[in-house]
Design a protein around this motif. Structure first.
Motif, PDB file in Angstrom:
ATOM      1  N   SER A  90      75.514 -13.196 112.889  1.00  0.00           N
ATOM      2  CA  SER A  90      76.480 -14.005 113.632  1.00  0.00           C
ATOM      3  C   SER A  90      77.601 -13.191 114.269  1.00  0.00           C
ATOM      4  CB  SER A  90      77.071 -15.101 112.742  1.00  0.00           C
ATOM      5  OG  SER A  90      76.049 -15.913 112.233  1.00  0.00           O
ATOM      6  N   MET A  91      77.372 -11.915 114.486  1.00  0.00           N
ATOM      7  CA  MET A  91      78.382 -11.066 115.122  1.00  0.00           C
ATOM      8  C   MET A  91      78.174 -11.094 116.634  1.00  0.00           C
ATOM      9  SD  MET A  91      80.260 -10.009 112.683  1.00  0.00           S
ATOM     10  CE  MET A  91      81.256  -8.832 113.566  1.00  0.00           C
ATOM     11  N   PRO A  92      79.230 -11.317 117.408  1.00  0.00           N
ATOM     12  CA  PRO A  92      79.089 -11.320 118.870  1.00  0.00           C
ATOM     13  C   PRO A  92      78.668  -9.941 119.399  1.00  0.00           C
ATOM     14  CG  PRO A  92      81.168 -12.312 118.204  1.00  0.00           C
ATOM     15  CD  PRO A  92      80.577 -11.677 116.984  1.00  0.00           C
ATOM     16  N   PRO A  93      77.661  -9.902 120.262  1.00  0.00           N
ATOM     17  CA  PRO A  93      77.232  -8.613 120.813  1.00  0.00           C
ATOM     18  C   PRO A  93      78.202  -8.109 121.873  1.00  0.00           C
ATOM     19  CG  PRO A  93      75.981 -10.391 121.797  1.00  0.00           C
ATOM     20  CD  PRO A  93      76.860 -11.013 120.747  1.00  0.00           C
ATOM     21  N   ILE A  94      78.324  -6.792 121.953  1.00  0.00           N
ATOM     22  CA  ILE A  94      79.158  -6.164 122.973  1.00  0.00           C
ATOM     23  C   ILE A  94      78.293  -5.636 124.107  1.00  0.00           C
ATOM     24  CG2 ILE A  94      80.807  -4.308 123.442  1.00  0.00           C
ATOM     25  CD1 ILE A  94      81.647  -4.541 120.501  1.00  0.00           C
ATOM     26  N   CYS A  95      77.135  -5.079 123.749  1.00  0.00           N
ATOM     27  CA  CYS A  95      76.256  -4.552 124.784  1.00  0.00           C
ATOM     28  C   CYS A  95      74.796  -4.730 124.371  1.00  0.00           C
ATOM     29  CB  CYS A  95      76.562  -3.089 125.077  1.00  0.00           C
ATOM     30  SG  CYS A  95      76.101  -1.960 123.760  1.00  0.00           S
ATOM     31  N   LEU A  96      73.940  -4.644 125.358  1.00  0.00           N
ATOM     32  CA  LEU A  96      72.496  -4.768 125.181  1.00  0.00           C
ATOM     33  C   LEU A  96      71.864  -3.695 126.052  1.00  0.00           C
ATOM     34  CD1 LEU A  96      70.465  -6.812 123.803  1.00  0.00           C
ATOM     35  CD2 LEU A  96      70.321  -7.905 126.034  1.00  0.00           C
ATOM     36  N   ALA A  97      70.832  -3.028 125.540  1.00  0.00           N
ATOM     37  CA  ALA A  97      70.175  -1.966 126.300  1.00  0.00           C
ATOM     38  C   ALA A  97      68.722  -1.853 125.857  1.00  0.00           C
ATOM     39  CB  ALA A  97      70.899  -0.640 126.090  1.00  0.00           C
ATOM     40  N   LYS A  98      67.922  -1.169 126.666  1.00  0.00           N
ATOM     41  CA  LYS A  98      66.512  -0.938 126.340  1.00  0.00           C
ATOM     42  C   LYS A  98      66.234   0.548 126.399  1.00  0.00           C
ATOM     43  CE  LYS A  98      62.949  -1.754 129.150  1.00  0.00           C
ATOM     44  NZ  LYS A  98      61.870  -2.408 129.912  1.00  0.00           N
ATOM     45  N   ASP A  99      65.553   1.063 125.364  1.00  0.00           N
ATOM     46  CA  ASP A  99      65.221   2.481 125.355  1.00  0.00           C
ATOM     47  C   ASP A  99      63.850   2.719 125.986  1.00  0.00           C
ATOM     48  OD1 ASP A  99      63.260   2.012 123.367  1.00  0.00           O
ATOM     49  OD2 ASP A  99      64.469   2.857 121.744  1.00  0.00           O
ATOM     50  N   ASN A 100      63.410   3.972 125.972  1.00  0.00           N
ATOM     51  CA  ASN A 100      62.149   4.341 126.603  1.00  0.00           C
ATOM     52  C   ASN A 100      60.920   3.929 125.795  1.00  0.00           C
ATOM     53  OD1 ASN A 100      63.515   5.707 128.767  1.00  0.00           O
ATOM     54  ND2 ASN A 100      63.981   7.318 127.307  1.00  0.00           N
ATOM     55  N   LYS A 101      61.127   3.472 124.565  1.00  0.00           N
ATOM     56  CA  LYS A 101      60.032   2.961 123.728  1.00  0.00           C
ATOM     57  C   LYS A 101      59.930   1.444 123.813  1.00  0.00           C
ATOM     58  CE  LYS A 101      59.986   6.568 120.196  1.00  0.00           C
ATOM     59  NZ  LYS A 101      60.137   6.827 118.747  1.00  0.00           N
ATOM     60  N   ASP A 102      60.661   0.843 124.770  1.00  0.00           N
ATOM     61  CA  ASP A 102      60.639  -0.604 124.996  1.00  0.00           C
ATOM     62  C   ASP A 102      61.333  -1.382 123.875  1.00  0.00           C
ATOM     63  OD1 ASP A 102      59.885  -2.337 127.102  1.00  0.00           O
ATOM     64  OD2 ASP A 102      58.243  -3.156 125.894  1.00  0.00           O
ATOM     65  N   ARG A 103      62.219  -0.713 123.137  1.00  0.00           N
ATOM     66  CA  ARG A 103      62.994  -1.390 122.092  1.00  0.00           C
ATOM     67  C   ARG A 103      64.314  -1.863 122.685  1.00  0.00           C
ATOM     68  NH1 ARG A 103      62.875   3.341 117.628  1.00  0.00           N
ATOM     69  NH2 ARG A 103      63.883   4.308 119.412  1.00  0.00           N
ATOM     70  N   ILE A 104      64.771  -3.009 122.224  1.00  0.00           N
ATOM     71  CA  ILE A 104      66.059  -3.564 122.644  1.00  0.00           C
ATOM     72  C   ILE A 104      67.104  -3.165 121.609  1.00  0.00           C
ATOM     73  CG2 ILE A 104      67.347  -5.709 123.041  1.00  0.00           C
ATOM     74  CD1 ILE A 104      65.319  -5.071 125.247  1.00  0.00           C
ATOM     75  N   TRP A 105      68.233  -2.630 122.079  1.00  0.00           N
ATOM     76  CA  TRP A 105      69.331  -2.206 121.216  1.00  0.00           C
ATOM     77  C   TRP A 105      70.563  -3.058 121.500  1.00  0.00           C
ATOM     78  CZ3 TRP A 105      69.827   2.403 118.106  1.00  0.00           C
ATOM     79  CH2 TRP A 105      68.650   3.154 118.017  1.00  0.00           C
ATOM     80  N   THR A 106      71.363  -3.267 120.465  1.00  0.00           N
ATOM     81  CA  THR A 106      72.656  -3.919 120.642  1.00  0.00           C
ATOM     82  C   THR A 106      73.670  -3.309 119.683  1.00  0.00           C
ATOM     83  OG1 THR A 106      73.821  -6.035 120.815  1.00  0.00           O
ATOM     84  CG2 THR A 106      72.255  -5.817 118.988  1.00  0.00           C
ATOM     85  N   ILE A 107      74.912  -3.342 120.122  1.00  0.00           N
ATOM     86  CA  ILE A 107      76.049  -3.032 119.252  1.00  0.00           C
ATOM     87  C   ILE A 107      76.929  -4.270 119.279  1.00  0.00           C
ATOM     88  CG2 ILE A 107      78.074  -1.584 118.864  1.00  0.00           C
ATOM     89  CD1 ILE A 107      76.543   0.725 120.127  1.00  0.00           C
ATOM     90  N   THR A 108      77.310  -4.747 118.099  1.00  0.00           N
ATOM     91  CA  THR A 108      78.088  -5.977 117.990  1.00  0.00           C
ATOM     92  C   THR A 108      79.529  -5.655 117.608  1.00  0.00           C
ATOM     93  OG1 THR A 108      77.566  -6.299 115.652  1.00  0.00           O
ATOM     94  CG2 THR A 108      76.019  -7.243 117.246  1.00  0.00           C
TER      95      THR A 108
END
Length: 172
Positions: A73-91
């Motif tokens: 339930s933490m609000p995300p700050i950013c969303l990104a995709k790496d070269n392995k097709d994984r989605i990353w977020t920092i909250t």
């Protein structure tokens, strides 16, 4: 790269454009559109959309899935995709996650999450976080975020890596 474009309008829904064909898709479960927001496509897991109010949602198999609870339930700050097709977020609070094989995998906290602008990935899939405070890289061997000293205390707005894996950045 595949010629498909997705557009989300908080009042009118989502539209997919492939070539000259437009298809209306279900709207994400929005309460409001807070600004220009991140939308990433993946080969196997569908679309991922970040909204500052509702968090991260995934469009797959014709419907939207909320990841609010999975990300504590933490609000995300950013969303990104790496070269392995994984989605990353920092909250908020610096919690760092990536989505792979239909699950979120927790990574070590990013200490300078306040004033974070985004994530970029080099050709080795090393995440680089950047913001008003400079640049940090994730050290995979140590499992920790490390400051890139020459770029610390610089307001970094965007990072990209070129074909030769050189970092390019915008500062202002």
């Amino acid at each position: 790269p595949d010629g498909i474009t997705y557009t989300i309008d908080g009042l009118d829904g989502m539209v997919k454009k492939a070539g000259n064909t437009y298809t209306r898709l279900p709207i994400p479960p929005l309460t409001a559109v807070s600004s220009m927001e991140d939308l990433f496509t993946t080969e196997t897991a569908g679309l991922f959309y970040m909204n500052g109010i509702i968090g991260i949602t995934q469009f797959v198999n014709g419907g939207w899935i909320s990841h609010h609870a999975a990300l504590q339930s933490m609000p995300p700050i950013c969303l990104a995709k790496d070269n392995k097709d994984r989605i990353w977020t920092i909250t908020e609070g610096g919690a760092t996650w990536y989505f792979e094989n239909n699950q979120w995998i927790s990574q070590p906290r990013m200490p300078f999450w306040n004033a974070l602008h985004g994530l970029a990935f080099d050709h080795d899939n090393t995440p680089y976080a950047y913001g008003n405070w400079g640049v940090m890289a994730f050290n995979k061997e140590k499992g920790d975020w490390v400051v890139i000293r020459p770029l610390f205390d610089k307001s970094i707005q965007k990072i990209i890596f070129d074909d030769q894996n050189r970092m390019w950045l915008v500062m202002y």
